[in-house]
Design a protein around this motif. Sequence first.
Motif, PDB file in Angstrom:
ATOM      1  N   ILE A  25       0.848  -1.203   0.000  1.00 37.84           N
ATOM      2  CA  ILE A  25       0.000   0.000   0.000  1.00 37.84           C
ATOM      3  C   ILE A  25       0.877   1.246   0.000  1.00 37.84           C
ATOM      4  CG2 ILE A  25      -1.644   1.348   1.346  1.00 37.84           C
ATOM      5  CD1 ILE A  25      -2.841  -1.266   2.339  1.00 37.84           C
ATOM      6  N   GLY A  29      -3.771  -0.947  -3.456  1.00 36.69           N
ATOM      7  CA  GLY A  29      -2.974  -1.605  -2.422  1.00 36.69           C
ATOM      8  C   GLY A  29      -3.866  -2.304  -1.415  1.00 36.69           C
ATOM      9  N   ALA A  30      -4.965  -1.616  -1.031  1.00 37.45           N
ATOM     10  CA  ALA A  30      -5.869  -2.214  -0.044  1.00 37.45           C
ATOM     11  C   ALA A  30      -6.580  -3.433  -0.626  1.00 37.45           C
ATOM     12  CB  ALA A  30      -6.887  -1.191   0.420  1.00 37.45           C
TER      13      ALA A  30
END
Lengths: 216, 386
Positions: free
Chosen positions: A54, A143-144
């Motif tokens: 992330i 990223g999450a």
Amino acid sequence: MSDREPLFSKKNLGLLSNPLNSSNPITVQVLGICSALAVTAQLKPAVVMSISVIAVLAFANVIISLLRNTIPNRIRIIVQLVVIAALVILVDQVLKAFVYDVSKQLSVFVGLIITNCILMGRLEAFALGNKPWPSFLDGLGNGAGYGAILVIVGFFRELLGSGSIFGFKLIPESWYIVNGGFYSNNGMMILPPMALITVGVIIWVQRSKNRKLIED
Amino acid sequence: MKAIRNFFEKTKPHVQKGGKYHWLHSTHDAFFTFAFVSKETSKSGTHIHDFIDLKRTMSIVVLALVPALLFGMYNVGYQHFGALGQLGTAGFWDMFLFGLLKVLPIVIVSYVVGLGIEFIFAQFRGHEVNEGFLVSGILIPLVMPVNTPLWMIAIAVAFSVIFGKEVFGGTGMNIWNPALVARAFLFFAYPGQMSGDAVWISASGVETMVDGFTGATPMAMAAAGNTDFNVWNAFIGLIPGSIGETSTVAILIGAVILLITGIGSWKIMLSTVLGGAAMGLLLNAFAGDNVYMALPFWQHLIIGGFAFGAIFMATDPVSAAQTEKGKWIYGFLIGIFAILIRVVNPAYPEGMMLAILLMNTFAPLIDHYVLEGNIKRRLKRAKVNA
């Protein structure tokens, strides 16, 4: 240019939330599978890896987005690589300084974030054509989305494969066959094939809930 | 017979479209066609059907497996009383009943879990219940050690039906033999319960095994450098091993049934045995002072799961090669790999399971090249003639 877009407009929030579901980098775009299989045998490295990706992705997106008008088109890939590599080295040093044992466990896979297809993909597809703030949100979201899958896979693999969560034993010792009980950890969950099957099950569940994702 | 038919006739309106129990229609259909030949006729395409449908085919394979199953039950008891040192006093029925009580729960768990999942999938997807599990359900217990806990069997069956079959589209679509998927799953997931010396003999109530009695299979002994097992016992099947695979005699009876009815492919059976023998001979030639490599090649064919795999697993019509030439290649390579893994790789005491799964994976590729080769050959001939 009086009507400036609000920071959290609907479009911007979509950048953040779409990668969690309908354009998830792992389950829909099927990118970054390699590290998803390698670091998810336990939950802790999976979480650390997610945070690292992330961070690298969000900042790389911002930097490339800031530079997007000055990068000559022909060398843009190498510029992107330089940015990612620099950020990965930073992350690697931070991990070594603060969570040394996890950094040992992740070993080469932190360095291999450089080659993670999700990063190059987002830089090419998004950051090169958008302003810094949306790029930042896009990086966070993707990223999450990557991290969410890693954590889910890591949760099941550690629970069934080692009988623990974050290293904390959930299955009582007396249950195990060696101690006269009936239970035994599933050794296959530790092996990479089972990680792939777990990802497959997540894809299965997601597509049976969201029928639009099924391609013919 | 009449009463059963009446029952199906009477319940039929309830499960037809608009009936109260329409959601049960695939279940009704499954049990009806199991008992009777369906009266449904084709609406288009082929109008002439053999009465041998998938359910009859499967029933014959189950029939062919019965000798191995019965002998397996007897052998479970034989090994148990052998471990107790009571072979002289325990009679035939003592042994058989002991084995029956050990094996029957495994068979029941296998069928209940497997068929349960099949029925659920059939209801959800709205198609007929797949018959494929009739055979898998009996094959799975036969390839398990008798001491496997029942919950492990249940998990393995669920895994093999869902991930070995249903994700590919159900019966006829699977890449691997479902029974071997179940065994491979247990083999890698719970190695402690699937290999070693302690799992093959039901030793409940056995405090200490009598002197000179070992739970090791002939293969485990051979891998440890002791090839001095009783060949006659290995052929009859009075050796420790998975439930149904020890007796070469019982397996041969099954093979005869499969061959007479034409359900098993003799090409695959023969080529597998030839491949195993060839590899055995090759190893003999380079044996040196390695006793396992020096094991006479024909003894490889009667120990471990080789015979069982060659007759019942490799010939699975879904996962085997389909072309006639492909069957020869497929079987021969299974034989070669099985013996090679067994003797050369110390991590895996038996290679038959892995060899068959490997060749199942390559079966479509073999078929592809056989077809391509055929097309090329005929094109060439056409050009010469033209």
